[in-house]
Design an enzyme around this catalytic site. Structure first.
Site, mmCIF file in Angstrom:
data_model
loop_
_atom_site.group_PDB
_atom_site.id
_atom_site.type_symbol
_atom_site.label_atom_id
_atom_site.label_comp_id
_atom_site.label_asym_id
_atom_site.label_seq_id
_atom_site.Cartn_x
_atom_site.Cartn_y
_atom_site.Cartn_z
ATOM 1 N N ASP A 12 0.872 -1.162 0.000
ATOM 2 C CA ASP A 12 0.000 0.000 0.000
ATOM 3 C C ASP A 12 0.923 1.231 0.000
ATOM 4 O O ASP A 12 2.114 1.118 0.317
ATOM 5 C CB ASP A 12 -0.875 -0.060 1.260
ATOM 6 C CG ASP A 12 -1.576 1.240 1.507
ATOM 7 O OD1 ASP A 12 -2.354 1.648 0.637
ATOM 8 O OD2 ASP A 12 -1.337 1.865 2.562
ATOM 9 N N ASP A 176 -1.548 -0.593 5.788
ATOM 10 C CA ASP A 176 -1.941 -0.031 7.089
ATOM 11 C C ASP A 176 -3.448 -0.026 7.299
ATOM 12 O O ASP A 176 -3.915 0.308 8.378
ATOM 13 C CB ASP A 176 -1.464 1.426 7.217
ATOM 14 C CG ASP A 176 -2.260 2.357 6.308
ATOM 15 O OD1 ASP A 176 -2.363 2.047 5.110
ATOM 16 O OD2 ASP A 176 -2.785 3.371 6.793
HETATM 17 O O1 LIG Z 1 -5.691 7.746 -1.230
HETATM 18 C C1 LIG Z 1 -6.314 6.947 -0.492
HETATM 19 O O2 LIG Z 1 -7.502 7.085 -0.173
HETATM 20 C C2 LIG Z 1 -5.612 5.761 0.078
HETATM 21 O O3 LIG Z 1 -4.421 5.447 -0.538
HETATM 22 P P1 LIG Z 1 -3.700 4.067 -0.105
HETATM 23 O O4 LIG Z 1 -4.518 2.959 -0.721
HETATM 24 O O5 LIG Z 1 -2.326 4.188 -0.686
HETATM 25 O O6 LIG Z 1 -3.692 4.007 1.393
#
Ligand SMILES: O=C(O)COP(=O)(O)O
Length: 223
Positions: A12, A176
């Site tokens: 992520d 996370d």
């Molecule tokens: O931009 C978002 O809402 C979340 O981004 P992520 O998936 O990298 O945590």
């Protein structure tokens, strides 16, 4: 915990590799100021992150207009204002979390394939990777608009596994947010939850990832 036989590690982005909240909040506030709405703090914006750019803007407007008139706000216009501002402030105060750069270097050197699966719009990913000097560690990255579905759907993880020609059992997702854990579980993929990110201010342990780390560098002990 040691993960054997992993070949592809999918990360992520926001809340896991990078702390982007100062620049996201700045851009949200630029958009809100256009409508004379009160600024939000970083703490107020954190729980609005996780489902992509439109939900972030929508949740921020709803919060800032609580009890106030909002008939003057055209969502598409507000969204464009936010995107414009973020484009200009994409990596002012954004930084990689402790241990990220060294660990990416370590994993890359060990021969793991590395990829990113984020719910951020695709167009913003590469400029941040370049600015933070970590672009060359990754084979692929996809954003919320890269394919038809986004996390918590399994689809983006399955897409990356197929692109890299790696079986699901040889992939590991690191994130996370509950969206990362759900996406991994939906794909039948092992996952590591990091405890220091955003996750709507909820404990990542509540979502039962395969393993939890408190510092990104702990990944080096798992792989
Ligand atoms: O931009 C978002 O809402 C979340 O981004 P992520 O998936 O990298 O945590």
């Amino acid at each position: 915990m040691i993960f054997n036989n992993k070949k592809l590690i999918i990360f992520d982005f926001d809340g896991t590799l990078i702390n982007s909240i100062p620049d996201l909040t700045l851009s949200i506030n630029k958009m809100l100021s256009n409508y004379n709405l009160p600024k939000l703090t970083i703490e107020q914006v954190i729980p609005f992150i996780g489902n992509g750019a439109k939900p972030l803007v929508e949740r921020s407007i709803n919060y800032a207009t609580n009890g106030l008139e909002k008939s003057n706000i055209i969502f598409e216009e507000a969204f464009e204002l936010y995107l414009d501002s973020y484009r200009q402030n994409i990596c002012n105060k954004t930084y990689t979390y402790n241990g990220v750069v060294d660990t990416l270097k370590y994993l890359h050197k060990k021969g793991y394939k590395l990829a990113i699966c984020t719910n951020k719009p695709y167009i913003f990913i590469e400029p941040i990777l370049k600015k933070l000097n970590i672009r060359d560690y990754f084979n692929h990255w996809i954003g919320e608009d890269s394919i038809t579905e986004k996390k918590p759907s399994a689809a983006p993880l399955l897409y990356l596994a197929e692109k890299e020609n790696v079986e699901i059992s040889s992939c590991l997702m690191v994130g996370d947010s509950k969206n990362d854990i759900y996406a991994a579980k939906n794909a039948d993929m092992d996952c590591v939850g990091v405890s220091y990110g955003y996750n709507y201010n909820e404990h990542i342990a509540d979502y039962n990832p395969t393993h939890i780390i408190d510092n990104f560098a702990e990944l080096q002990e798992c792989l």
